[in-house]
Design a protein around this motif. Structure first.
Motif, PDB file in Angstrom:
ATOM      1  N   GLU A  21      13.251 -25.437   7.508  1.00  0.00           N
ATOM      2  CA  GLU A  21      14.282 -26.381   7.926  1.00  0.00           C
ATOM      3  C   GLU A  21      15.667 -25.813   7.609  1.00  0.00           C
ATOM      4  OE1 GLU A  21      14.711 -30.704   6.769  1.00  0.00           O
ATOM      5  OE2 GLU A  21      12.550 -30.452   6.548  1.00  0.00           O
ATOM      6  N   GLU A  22      16.648 -26.207   8.390  1.00  0.00           N
ATOM      7  CA  GLU A  22      18.015 -25.818   8.072  1.00  0.00           C
ATOM      8  C   GLU A  22      18.643 -26.946   7.268  1.00  0.00           C
ATOM      9  OE1 GLU A  22      20.259 -24.700  11.482  1.00  0.00           O
ATOM     10  OE2 GLU A  22      18.797 -23.167  12.080  1.00  0.00           O
ATOM     11  N   VAL A  23      18.964 -26.659   6.021  1.00  0.00           N
ATOM     12  CA  VAL A  23      19.529 -27.688   5.151  1.00  0.00           C
ATOM     13  C   VAL A  23      20.834 -27.168   4.573  1.00  0.00           C
ATOM     14  CG1 VAL A  23      19.047 -29.231   3.212  1.00  0.00           C
ATOM     15  CG2 VAL A  23      17.154 -28.242   4.499  1.00  0.00           C
ATOM     16  N   GLU A  24      21.870 -27.978   4.623  1.00  0.00           N
ATOM     17  CA  GLU A  24      23.155 -27.543   4.071  1.00  0.00           C
ATOM     18  C   GLU A  24      23.083 -27.434   2.558  1.00  0.00           C
ATOM     19  OE1 GLU A  24      26.816 -29.318   5.106  1.00  0.00           O
ATOM     20  OE2 GLU A  24      26.307 -29.472   7.227  1.00  0.00           O
ATOM     21  N   LEU A  25      23.918 -26.555   2.015  1.00  0.00           N
ATOM     22  CA  LEU A  25      23.993 -26.437   0.566  1.00  0.00           C
ATOM     23  C   LEU A  25      24.552 -27.724  -0.016  1.00  0.00           C
ATOM     24  CD1 LEU A  25      25.415 -23.016  -0.650  1.00  0.00           C
ATOM     25  CD2 LEU A  25      23.105 -23.900  -0.872  1.00  0.00           C
ATOM     26  N   LEU A  26      24.049 -28.107  -1.187  1.00  0.00           N
ATOM     27  CA  LEU A  26      24.573 -29.284  -1.864  1.00  0.00           C
ATOM     28  C   LEU A  26      26.044 -29.066  -2.197  1.00  0.00           C
ATOM     29  CD1 LEU A  26      22.196 -30.530  -4.689  1.00  0.00           C
ATOM     30  CD2 LEU A  26      22.926 -31.753  -2.644  1.00  0.00           C
ATOM     31  N   ASN A  27      26.818 -30.108  -2.068  1.00  0.00           N
ATOM     32  CA  ASN A  27      28.219 -30.023  -2.468  1.00  0.00           C
ATOM     33  C   ASN A  27      28.345 -30.531  -3.903  1.00  0.00           C
ATOM     34  OD1 ASN A  27      30.932 -30.081  -2.751  1.00  0.00           O
ATOM     35  ND2 ASN A  27      31.319 -30.958  -0.715  1.00  0.00           N
ATOM     36  N   PHE A  28      28.728 -29.621  -4.802  1.00  0.00           N
ATOM     37  CA  PHE A  28      28.873 -30.041  -6.199  1.00  0.00           C
ATOM     38  C   PHE A  28      30.283 -30.551  -6.476  1.00  0.00           C
ATOM     39  CE2 PHE A  28      25.677 -26.453  -6.701  1.00  0.00           C
ATOM     40  CZ  PHE A  28      24.599 -27.305  -6.577  1.00  0.00           C
ATOM     41  N   ASP A  29      31.013 -30.831  -5.407  1.00  0.00           N
ATOM     42  CA  ASP A  29      32.359 -31.378  -5.525  1.00  0.00           C
ATOM     43  C   ASP A  29      33.336 -30.453  -6.230  1.00  0.00           C
ATOM     44  OD1 ASP A  29      34.031 -34.116  -7.103  1.00  0.00           O
ATOM     45  OD2 ASP A  29      34.316 -33.305  -5.090  1.00  0.00           O
ATOM     46  N   HIS A  30      33.411 -29.231  -5.771  1.00  0.00           N
ATOM     47  CA  HIS A  30      34.400 -28.289  -6.290  1.00  0.00           C
ATOM     48  C   HIS A  30      34.575 -27.207  -5.233  1.00  0.00           C
ATOM     49  CE1 HIS A  30      31.233 -25.386  -7.293  1.00  0.00           C
ATOM     50  NE2 HIS A  30      30.524 -26.470  -7.403  1.00  0.00           N
ATOM     51  N   GLU A  31      35.195 -26.117  -5.591  1.00  0.00           N
ATOM     52  CA  GLU A  31      35.514 -25.105  -4.586  1.00  0.00           C
ATOM     53  C   GLU A  31      34.285 -24.555  -3.854  1.00  0.00           C
ATOM     54  OE1 GLU A  31      37.166 -21.868  -7.292  1.00  0.00           O
ATOM     55  OE2 GLU A  31      35.689 -20.831  -6.080  1.00  0.00           O
ATOM     56  N   GLU A  32      33.120 -24.685  -4.480  1.00  0.00           N
ATOM     57  CA  GLU A  32      31.918 -24.199  -3.822  1.00  0.00           C
ATOM     58  C   GLU A  32      31.658 -24.945  -2.513  1.00  0.00           C
ATOM     59  OE1 GLU A  32      31.729 -21.545  -6.521  1.00  0.00           O
ATOM     60  OE2 GLU A  32      30.122 -21.633  -5.037  1.00  0.00           O
ATOM     61  N   GLY A  33      32.260 -26.162  -2.424  1.00  0.00           N
ATOM     62  CA  GLY A  33      32.066 -26.968  -1.235  1.00  0.00           C
ATOM     63  C   GLY A  33      32.429 -26.249   0.047  1.00  0.00           C
ATOM     64  N   LYS A  34      33.421 -25.360  -0.091  1.00  0.00           N
ATOM     65  CA  LYS A  34      33.845 -24.582   1.077  1.00  0.00           C
ATOM     66  C   LYS A  34      32.692 -23.783   1.659  1.00  0.00           C
ATOM     67  CE  LYS A  34      38.054 -23.420  -1.009  1.00  0.00           C
ATOM     68  NZ  LYS A  34      38.626 -22.229  -1.593  1.00  0.00           N
ATOM     69  N   PHE A  35      31.778 -23.487   0.792  1.00  0.00           N
ATOM     70  CA  PHE A  35      30.700 -22.600   1.207  1.00  0.00           C
ATOM     71  C   PHE A  35      29.601 -23.326   1.984  1.00  0.00           C
ATOM     72  CE2 PHE A  35      28.973 -18.505   1.061  1.00  0.00           C
ATOM     73  CZ  PHE A  35      27.605 -18.640   0.987  1.00  0.00           C
ATOM     74  N   THR A  36      29.675 -24.639   1.985  1.00  0.00           N
ATOM     75  CA  THR A  36      28.606 -25.381   2.668  1.00  0.00           C
ATOM     76  C   THR A  36      28.608 -25.070   4.147  1.00  0.00           C
ATOM     77  OG1 THR A  36      30.102 -27.232   2.779  1.00  0.00           O
ATOM     78  CG2 THR A  36      28.407 -27.356   1.098  1.00  0.00           C
ATOM     79  N   ARG A  37      27.666 -24.311   4.517  1.00  0.00           N
ATOM     80  CA  ARG A  37      27.470 -24.058   5.928  1.00  0.00           C
ATOM     81  C   ARG A  37      25.962 -24.064   6.162  1.00  0.00           C
ATOM     82  NH1 ARG A  37      26.512 -18.188   6.208  1.00  0.00           N
ATOM     83  NH2 ARG A  37      27.076 -17.367   4.206  1.00  0.00           N
ATOM     84  N   ILE A  38      25.624 -24.229   7.409  1.00  0.00           N
ATOM     85  CA  ILE A  38      24.200 -24.348   7.685  1.00  0.00           C
ATOM     86  C   ILE A  38      23.475 -23.062   7.348  1.00  0.00           C
ATOM     87  CG2 ILE A  38      22.502 -24.714   9.511  1.00  0.00           C
ATOM     88  CD1 ILE A  38      24.517 -26.650  10.762  1.00  0.00           C
ATOM     89  N   MET A  39      22.453 -23.206   6.563  1.00  0.00           N
ATOM     90  CA  MET A  39      21.704 -22.043   6.136  1.00  0.00           C
ATOM     91  C   MET A  39      20.601 -21.758   7.157  1.00  0.00           C
ATOM     92  SD  MET A  39      23.143 -21.435   3.327  1.00  0.00           S
ATOM     93  CE  MET A  39      21.988 -20.180   2.816  1.00  0.00           C
ATOM     94  N   LYS A  40      20.515 -20.513   7.498  1.00  0.00           N
ATOM     95  CA  LYS A  40      19.446 -20.164   8.433  1.00  0.00           C
ATOM     96  C   LYS A  40      18.425 -19.293   7.733  1.00  0.00           C
ATOM     97  CE  LYS A  40      21.760 -20.615  12.827  1.00  0.00           C
ATOM     98  NZ  LYS A  40      22.395 -19.910  13.923  1.00  0.00           N
ATOM     99  N   ILE A  41      17.804 -19.899   6.757  1.00  0.00           N
ATOM    100  CA  ILE A  41      16.820 -19.126   6.033  1.00  0.00           C
ATOM    101  C   ILE A  41      15.436 -19.575   6.468  1.00  0.00           C
ATOM    102  CG2 ILE A  41      15.881 -18.650   3.753  1.00  0.00           C
ATOM    103  CD1 ILE A  41      18.855 -18.882   2.821  1.00  0.00           C
TER     104      ILE A  41
END
Lengths: 264, 92
Positions: free
Chosen positions: A240-260
């Motif tokens: 399944e393609e699931v977005e990265l969890l947003n931990f409510d900090h700068e990492e949020g920028k990284f949330t993009r659809i993962m194609k793993i």
């Protein structure tokens, strides 16, 4: 035909066993038939993390030595349909199993299960060689520390040398507050250095300590951040393609659809 | 408090320090080159070059890094040597 996934890290104490228990439970909760195999002969631990330590009769060494049948060695987790544990031997050492025997065991388990998760011991010696012997795919666990990332890099090289191409990275124990302050490497830093695909990120969550104390994998509690993270990881393993969890900090920028896509 | 803030701003973020250190150590790990080997290589390079030029040994910098191979874009280890030359020796 099932899929064998080895969970490894090189360095000890980064959370291989917790990861194995949670992904195994997570996949079973999603309806898959799963067996988690403890390959850390002599330092058995997956049983206590899973909360199944009181039910052990036989172990993986008994199974490969044919002291008992495979079915007798498997412990069924009564809380989750389709979840089984094959525990490590506690009183023997790593030389009790050979890589060829492990390969044979994995092939046998593949007939019965959708996913076979192998919890590798720390290090890169025989125990590691055994753990990877029958694997189709691999997950490398690391934490945001120099020593863990360095060992992860070494293990990635060894996995690739064994023909286990494209290992997936699981970053464990991220502390969003420290990342924000610039006092901890972030997700991009580690992907940049290790140059492999990201499978998921698990935050440093007190809920893991609490759930391990109780012998209930944290993935069963979807109100926790770590539980959600492990659920997402299990779903990604299923393709399944699931977005990265947003931990409510700068990492949020990284949330993009993962194609793993694990295989399929 | 202000003093602490000033201090933390002037010093490098610790994660950047970690990243830099990690990158360096991995270059050596991946290329399987020990600092001792690099030292031997460096002294041999200096010895050969000294026959032709006068070298500023103080400013000498030899290190392992990574570079993209032009043929397929894959990352390969590379030796980078910065060797300041004081003057070319008269080879007459």
């Amino acid at each position: 035909m099932g899929k064998v996934i080895v969970i490894t890290s090189g360095k000890g104490g980064v959370g291989k066993t917790t990861t194995t228990a949670n992904i195994g439970t997570g996949l079973a909760m999603l309806g898959k038939k799963v067996v988690v195999v403890d390959a850390d002969i002599g330092l058995r631990n997956l049983d206590v993390v899973m909360g199944l330590e009181n039910r052990i009769v036989y172990d993986v060494v008994d199974v490969v030595e044919k002291v008992c049948r495979l079915k007798q060695g498997l412990i069924r987790d009564k809380r989750y349909e389709g979840l089984y544990l094959l525990p490590a031997a506690q009183t023997k050492d790593k030389s009790a199993i050979k890589p060829e025997q492990m390969l044979e065991l994995c092939n046998e388990l593949k007939e019965e299960f959708d996913y076979i998760l192998i919890d590798s011991p720390a290090g890169i010696e025989l125990g590691f060689q055994n753990a990877v012997a029958g694997a189709d795919e691999s997950i490398v666990v690391t934490t945001p520390e120099i020593s863990a990332v360095r060992d992860a890099d070494r293990v990635i090289g060894l996995l690739e040398a064994k023909g286990l191409n494209s290992p997936k990275l699981l970053i464990n124990r991220i502390r969003p507050d420290m990342v924000k302050k610039g006092d901890m490497m972030n997700i991009e830093d580690m992907i940049d250095i290790l140059a492999i695909d990201l499978l998921g990120v698990v935050p440093d969550d007190e809920a893991i300590v609490v759930s391990t104390n109780r012998g209930e994998p944290v993935v069963s509690d979807q109100s926790t951040l770590a539980g959600k993270a492990y659920n997402n990881i299990s779903r990604r393993i299923m393709g399944e393609e699931v977005e990265l969890l947003n931990f409510d900090h700068e990492e949020g920028k990284f949330t993009r659809i993962m194609k793993i896509l694990f295989g399929k | 408090m202000d003093f602490l803030k000033m201090f933390s701003k002037s010093s490098k973020n610790s994660k950047n320090v970690a990243k830099e250190r990690l990158k360096l150590v991995l270059i050596h790990d991946r290329a399987d080159i020990s600092p001792k080997f690099l030292q031997m290589l460096e002294s041999d390079i200096v010895r050969v070059m000294s026959e032709y030029v006068e070298i500023d040994e103080e400013g000498l910098d030899v290190k392992m890094t990574r570079t993209k191979r032009e043929s397929d874009g894959s990352s390969v280890p590379a030796l980078v040597a910065n060797i300041p030359i004081i003057k070319v020796k008269d080879r007459g």
